[in-house]
Design a protein around this motif. Structure first.
Motif, PDB file in Angstrom:
ATOM      1  N   UNK A  73      24.596  40.138   6.272  1.00  0.00           N
ATOM      2  CA  UNK A  73      23.789  41.555   6.786  1.00  0.00           C
ATOM      3  C   UNK A  73      22.740  41.126   7.404  1.00  0.00           C
ATOM      4  N   UNK A  74      22.510  41.835   8.482  1.00  0.00           N
ATOM      5  CA  UNK A  74      21.002  41.551   9.216  1.00  0.00           C
ATOM      6  C   UNK A  74      19.985  42.217   8.502  1.00  0.00           C
ATOM      7  N   UNK A  75      19.026  41.605   8.309  1.00  0.00           N
ATOM      8  CA  UNK A  75      17.555  42.151   7.653  1.00  0.00           C
ATOM      9  C   UNK A  75      16.446  42.278   8.600  1.00  0.00           C
ATOM     10  N   UNK A  76      15.943  43.380   8.441  1.00  0.00           N
ATOM     11  CA  UNK A  76      14.695  43.552   9.632  1.00  0.00           C
ATOM     12  C   UNK A  76      13.850  42.532   9.390  1.00  0.00           C
ATOM     13  N   UNK A  77      13.382  41.727   8.292  1.00  0.00           N
ATOM     14  CA  UNK A  77      12.518  40.719   8.343  1.00  0.00           C
ATOM     15  C   UNK A  77      12.722  39.515   9.506  1.00  0.00           C
ATOM     16  N   UNK A  78      14.325  39.721   9.770  1.00  0.00           N
ATOM     17  CA  UNK A  78      14.433  38.329  10.819  1.00  0.00           C
ATOM     18  C   UNK A  78      13.900  38.629  12.132  1.00  0.00           C
ATOM     19  N   UNK A  79      13.709  39.696  12.422  1.00  0.00           N
ATOM     20  CA  UNK A  79      12.935  39.941  13.850  1.00  0.00           C
ATOM     21  C   UNK A  79      11.908  38.830  13.879  1.00  0.00           C
ATOM     22  N   UNK A  80      11.184  38.489  12.970  1.00  0.00           N
ATOM     23  CA  UNK A  80       9.930  37.801  12.977  1.00  0.00           C
ATOM     24  C   UNK A  80      10.348  36.266  12.965  1.00  0.00           C
ATOM     25  N   UNK A  81      11.561  36.129  12.671  1.00  0.00           N
ATOM     26  CA  UNK A  81      12.101  34.652  12.404  1.00  0.00           C
ATOM     27  C   UNK A  81      12.945  34.200  13.685  1.00  0.00           C
ATOM     28  N   UNK A  82      13.301  35.339  14.777  1.00  0.00           N
ATOM     29  CA  UNK A  82      13.996  35.054  16.095  1.00  0.00           C
ATOM     30  C   UNK A  82      13.467  35.357  17.197  1.00  0.00           C
ATOM     31  N   UNK A  83      13.697  34.597  18.178  1.00  0.00           N
ATOM     32  CA  UNK A  83      13.091  34.925  19.479  1.00  0.00           C
ATOM     33  C   UNK A  83      14.113  35.861  20.278  1.00  0.00           C
ATOM     34  N   UNK A  84      15.442  35.954  19.999  1.00  0.00           N
ATOM     35  CA  UNK A  84      16.362  36.774  20.525  1.00  0.00           C
ATOM     36  C   UNK A  84      17.306  37.292  19.548  1.00  0.00           C
ATOM     37  N   UNK A  85      17.325  38.802  19.719  1.00  0.00           N
ATOM     38  CA  UNK A  85      18.431  39.493  18.653  1.00  0.00           C
ATOM     39  C   UNK A  85      19.352  40.210  19.605  1.00  0.00           C
ATOM     40  N   UNK A  86      20.725  39.640  19.641  1.00  0.00           N
ATOM     41  CA  UNK A  86      21.568  40.021  20.858  1.00  0.00           C
ATOM     42  C   UNK A  86      22.717  41.107  20.046  1.00  0.00           C
ATOM     43  N   UNK A  87      22.815  42.096  20.571  1.00  0.00           N
ATOM     44  CA  UNK A  87      23.665  43.238  19.894  1.00  0.00           C
ATOM     45  C   UNK A  87      25.064  43.044  20.820  1.00  0.00           C
ATOM     46  N   UNK A  88      26.169  43.344  20.293  1.00  0.00           N
ATOM     47  CA  UNK A  88      27.425  42.965  20.750  1.00  0.00           C
ATOM     48  C   UNK A  88      27.895  44.549  21.441  1.00  0.00           C
ATOM     49  N   UNK A  89      27.351  45.539  20.929  1.00  0.00           N
ATOM     50  CA  UNK A  89      27.583  46.860  21.577  1.00  0.00           C
ATOM     51  C   UNK A  89      26.301  47.886  21.554  1.00  0.00           C
ATOM     52  N   UNK A  90      26.550  48.753  22.229  1.00  0.00           N
ATOM     53  CA  UNK A  90      25.455  49.849  22.208  1.00  0.00           C
ATOM     54  C   UNK A  90      25.092  50.578  21.057  1.00  0.00           C
ATOM     55  N   UNK A  91      26.214  50.602  20.082  1.00  0.00           N
ATOM     56  CA  UNK A  91      25.795  51.161  18.865  1.00  0.00           C
ATOM     57  C   UNK A  91      24.869  50.119  17.921  1.00  0.00           C
ATOM     58  N   UNK A  92      25.263  48.872  18.145  1.00  0.00           N
ATOM     59  CA  UNK A  92      24.194  47.980  17.295  1.00  0.00           C
ATOM     60  C   UNK A  92      23.020  47.815  18.077  1.00  0.00           C
TER      61      UNK A  92
END
Length: 168
Positions: A73-92
């Motif tokens: 499961x994605x954790x909001x703390x991962x934003x700081x550890x990633x350069x790009x977060x790619x959603x597969x659809x508009x809901x995500x």
């Protein structure tokens, strides 16, 4: 320079996002790009599961191996550890924006098909910008998913190749 870090996100992390992870990792490797790719779901009900057998079958038919995948499961703390977060659809995409702790994190979120040259002109509100969820569909939906992910991954590889620098 450290590797560019990318996380793909779908609902349960058993179909679309693990397939995107495997496909982009292979395409980036073939292009000689230094990337670290992973995936996660917005929901936790499949945490610890492998990829859906139909996704594995569609990936295998296209020459990819997704058997090592374990859902998380994605954790909001991962934003700081990633350069790009790619959603597969508009809901995500909307859920990730709601989770983003600040504007810097929100700026890292992109829709997968926005990298597809044949879909890049689509508005973010157009349902065709989504990688359709194959879970409740026929086996052919998984094949279509892989084809969409391959097309978008080609554009994403170009996007990554153009970046000589990225956030630290």
């Amino acid at each position: 320079m450290s590797a560019y870090r990318i996380c793909f996100v779908c609902t349960g992390n058993i179909c679309r996002s693990p397939s995107a992870e495997v496909i982009l990792r292979a395409r980036a490797h073939d292009a000689g790009l230094d990337v670290v790719v992973d995936s996660a779901g917005t929901d936790g009900y499949h945490v610890g599961d492998g990829a859906d057998y139909r996704a594995l079958r569609a990936m295998k038919a296209a020459g990819y191996d997704g058997t090592a995948h374990v859902a998380r499961q994605f954790d909001e703390g991962w934003f700081a550890e990633r350069d790009l977060v790619v959603a597969l659809d508009r809901g995500h995409f909307r859920l990730l924006h709601a989770m983003a702790p600040d504007e810097e994190a929100a700026a890292k979120i992109r829709l997968m098909r926005s990298f597809d040259i044949d879909a890049e002109d689509l508005d973010e509100n157009d349902p065709h910008i989504d990688v359709a969820d194959p879970y409740y569909g026929p086996d052919s939906a998984f094949t279509e998913m892989v084809e969409q992910l391959e097309a978008a991954s080609d554009g994403l590889v170009e996007f990554l190749a153009e970046r000589t620098e990225h956030p630290a």
